[in-house]
Design an enzyme around this catalytic site. Sequence first.
Site, short mmCIF file in Angstrom:
data_model
loop_
_atom_site.label_atom_id
_atom_site.label_comp_id
_atom_site.label_asym_id
_atom_site.label_seq_id
_atom_site.Cartn_x
_atom_site.Cartn_y
_atom_site.Cartn_z
N ARG A 157 0.97 -1.21 -0.04
CA ARG A 157 -0.09 -0.03 0.11
C ARG A 157 1.04 1.16 0.02
O ARG A 157 1.63 1.29 0.86
CB ARG A 157 -0.86 0.03 1.21
N VAL A 158 0.43 1.99 -0.97
CA VAL A 158 1.54 3.62 -0.94
C VAL A 158 0.30 4.50 -0.68
O VAL A 158 -0.36 4.76 -1.66
CB VAL A 158 1.94 3.54 -2.04
N ASP A 168 -0.77 15.31 6.75
CA ASP A 168 -1.16 16.27 7.81
C ASP A 168 -0.76 15.84 9.13
O ASP A 168 -0.61 14.65 9.28
CB ASP A 168 -2.60 16.45 7.50
#
Length: 234
Positions: free
Chosen positions: A87-88, A204
């Site tokens: 997963r990226v 974030d």
Amino acid sequence: MSTHLGASPDQIAPYVLMPGDPYRARWIAETFLEDPLQYNDVRGMLGYTGTYAGVRISAQGSGMGQPSMAIYAQELFQDYDVQAIVRVGTCGGLSDAVSVRDVILGLSASTDSAMNVPRFGQVSFAPAADFTLARIAAAVAEERLLPLVAGGLFSSDQFYNPDTEITSTLAGYGVLGVEMEAAALYTLAAQFSRRALALCTVSDHLLTGEETSAEERQETFEDMIVVALESIVR
Ligand code: HPA
């Protein structure tokens, strides 16, 4: 063909990079893969296969959240005999041990999802990364001077979580970042005895409120894709 993927069995490579965003799958294929061929557009969940350093690799969108990830990961493992999925993605930073633009290598994925209740009942299964992939990814990141921090992820079912305490509780237990897919991926890799790893750039930060610009996100994301690809071909 599987239920949600319109590819013939040989059209998907044994190694798959999975961004959440299907447009990111297209961008990965167009930017990093030689001779990319689109094999899926069912529900707009784009998937491509090409080669990187002579190795066949696919890039397949997972969609957002564990139910979506679980559909695609299960079909890739079960119907296409995929051996490894990386997963990226992106995540929110939870801990002062990470800053925006760092890449978190998810050693484990705690979750608030009930998806594993039918599998394990009262037992709280610990979804974990494949050690071989994790070790190689950490080494590649170090060689490339990419700021990578290995630790726990929180795979939440809620992007807008009304429980504002839970992330600080988890941070107190060493969890570094919050995202929405890794726990399902790690659980299915365990079920099918395959390899999986989640790499997430911190887009974030929940503690500092810091955010990355679109340009910074793209740059860090690019570096992370190279780490993911190099980890697969080694
Ligand atoms: N929460 C969940 N998933 C995310 C976040 C977040 O704050 N940031 C990027 N992916």
